[in-house]
Design a protein around this motif. Structure first.
Motif, PDB file in Angstrom:
ATOM      1  N   ARG A   1      36.390  13.546  12.328  1.00 21.91           N
ATOM      2  CA  ARG A   1      35.043  13.089  12.019  1.00 21.91           C
ATOM      3  C   ARG A   1      35.068  11.673  11.474  1.00 21.91           C
ATOM      4  O   ARG A   1      36.091  11.195  11.003  1.00 21.91           O
ATOM      5  CB  ARG A   1      34.375  14.027  11.020  1.00 21.91           C
ATOM      6  CG  ARG A   1      34.975  14.016   9.652  1.00 21.91           C
ATOM      7  CD  ARG A   1      34.220  14.968   8.736  1.00 21.91           C
ATOM      8  NE  ARG A   1      34.715  14.900   7.381  1.00 21.91           N
ATOM      9  CZ  ARG A   1      34.300  14.033   6.474  1.00 21.91           C
ATOM     10  NH1 ARG A   1      33.374  13.152   6.782  1.00 21.91           N
ATOM     11  NH2 ARG A   1      34.809  14.033   5.269  1.00 21.91           N
ATOM     12  N   ARG A   2      33.935  11.029  11.495  1.00 22.02           N
ATOM     13  CA  ARG A   2      33.832   9.663  11.007  1.00 22.02           C
ATOM     14  C   ARG A   2      33.731   9.656   9.487  1.00 22.02           C
ATOM     15  O   ARG A   2      33.327  10.631   8.868  1.00 22.02           O
ATOM     16  CB  ARG A   2      32.590   9.003  11.594  1.00 22.02           C
ATOM     17  CG  ARG A   2      32.696   8.788  13.094  1.00 22.02           C
ATOM     18  CD  ARG A   2      31.441   8.202  13.657  1.00 22.02           C
ATOM     19  NE  ARG A   2      31.127   6.932  12.980  1.00 22.02           N
ATOM     20  CZ  ARG A   2      30.026   6.237  13.194  1.00 22.02           C
ATOM     21  NH1 ARG A   2      29.126   6.682  14.046  1.00 22.02           N
ATOM     22  NH2 ARG A   2      29.805   5.110  12.571  1.00 22.02           N
ATOM     23  N   GLY A   3      34.070   8.518   8.914  1.00 17.64           N
ATOM     24  CA  GLY A   3      33.926   8.376   7.477  1.00 17.64           C
ATOM     25  C   GLY A   3      35.189   8.745   6.725  1.00 17.64           C
ATOM     26  O   GLY A   3      36.222   9.068   7.308  1.00 17.64           O
ATOM     27  N   ARG A   4      35.074   8.702   5.420  1.00 14.79           N
ATOM     28  CA  ARG A   4      36.216   9.015   4.566  1.00 14.79           C
ATOM     29  C   ARG A   4      36.462  10.520   4.588  1.00 14.79           C
ATOM     30  O   ARG A   4      35.557  11.310   4.400  1.00 14.79           O
ATOM     31  CB  ARG A   4      35.923   8.557   3.136  1.00 14.79           C
ATOM     32  CG  ARG A   4      37.049   8.830   2.203  1.00 14.79           C
ATOM     33  CD  ARG A   4      36.753   8.236   0.823  1.00 14.79           C
ATOM     34  NE  ARG A   4      37.655   8.818  -0.138  1.00 14.79           N
ATOM     35  CZ  ARG A   4      37.313   9.747  -1.016  1.00 14.79           C
ATOM     36  NH1 ARG A   4      36.075  10.174  -1.082  1.00 14.79           N
ATOM     37  NH2 ARG A   4      38.192  10.238  -1.842  1.00 14.79           N
ATOM     38  N   HIS A   5      37.699  10.870   4.789  1.00 14.68           N
ATOM     39  CA  HIS A   5      38.053  12.283   4.841  1.00 14.68           C
ATOM     40  C   HIS A   5      38.254  12.835   3.437  1.00 14.68           C
ATOM     41  O   HIS A   5      38.815  12.175   2.574  1.00 14.68           O
ATOM     42  CB  HIS A   5      39.320  12.494   5.662  1.00 14.68           C
ATOM     43  CG  HIS A   5      39.160  12.133   7.094  1.00 14.68           C
ATOM     44  ND1 HIS A   5      38.601  12.986   8.006  1.00 14.68           N
ATOM     45  CD2 HIS A   5      39.452  11.005   7.773  1.00 14.68           C
ATOM     46  CE1 HIS A   5      38.571  12.404   9.195  1.00 14.68           C
ATOM     47  NE2 HIS A   5      39.083  11.198   9.072  1.00 14.68           N
ATOM     48  N   GLN A   6      37.794  14.049   3.242  1.00 11.89           N
ATOM     49  CA  GLN A   6      38.022  14.708   1.973  1.00 11.89           C
ATOM     50  C   GLN A   6      39.463  15.217   1.930  1.00 11.89           C
ATOM     51  O   GLN A   6      40.095  15.425   2.965  1.00 11.89           O
ATOM     52  CB  GLN A   6      37.064  15.882   1.800  1.00 11.89           C
ATOM     53  CG  GLN A   6      35.620  15.470   1.683  1.00 11.89           C
ATOM     54  CD  GLN A   6      34.708  16.676   1.536  1.00 11.89           C
ATOM     55  OE1 GLN A   6      35.117  17.804   1.752  1.00 11.89           O
ATOM     56  NE2 GLN A   6      33.473  16.415   1.174  1.00 11.89           N
TER      57      GLN A   6
END
Length: 180
Positions: A119-124
């Motif tokens: 997924r896009r964005g910062r990964h948890q």
């Protein structure tokens, strides 16, 4: 907490024993599957140190270093315990038969991370990334199905796996001594 205030009634050893048998298991419940950020583990360690200082009766302006506190109480940071338990659970999961849900989930997570787009964005922070970080300390990887087989062969030798876990905990303990 009233028990900690009755210092003449309970020895330090008894108070620490009660703390480690009642409080610590509650704080570490299901920790072998945690994927917590370092800041949360630091908060957990801070709470642990607060409790230990309370048991010892150390209040400001009297101080004691964290390393001396752990040595005096004959314990270690909870973050080290979390890592040790996570390592043990990984070995347990790797020794399970290959058709168990734990093995299938591990296989899907490792192989699926190569196939499926992330997924896009910062990964948890997730458990797989946390396990990969733990494995880096032993120059091991978890990127493909062959890596799972390598780890499975290592985990089947329980003595080797436990010694690797002790090395990991020892290195983390040394890091805590430097940091705190």
């Amino acid at each position: 907490w009233a028990m900690w205030m009755r210092r003449p009634l309970l020895t330090l050893e008894k108070r620490l024993l009660i703390y480690h048998t009642i409080i610590v298991p509650i704080m570490l419940y299901n920790c072998d599957s945690w994927a917590v950020p370092k800041t949360s583990l630091h908060q957990l360690d801070k709470c642990h140190r607060y409790h230990l200082r309370s048991i010892l009766g150390i209040r400001w302006p009297n101080t004691i270093s964290n390393n001396q506190l752990y040595a005096r109480c004959n314990t270690q940071p909870l973050s080290v315990m979390v890592q040790d338990r996570r390592w043990g659970m990984l070995g347990h999961a790797l020794r399970m038969p290959q058709d168990t849900p734990a093995q299938l989930a591990l296989h899907f997570a490792v192989v699926g991370s190569q196939i499926h787009k992330s997924r896009r964005g910062r990964h948890q922070t997730n458990l797989l990334d946390t396990i990969r970080t733990d494995l880096k300390h032993h120059q091991l990887a978890l990127k493909c199905a062959d890596d799972i087989e390598t780890l499975r062969a290592l985990a089947n030798d329980k003595a080797t796996w436990r010694s690797m876990g002790k090395d990991l905990v020892l290195n983390l303990s040394k890091l805590h001594i430097v940091l705190f």
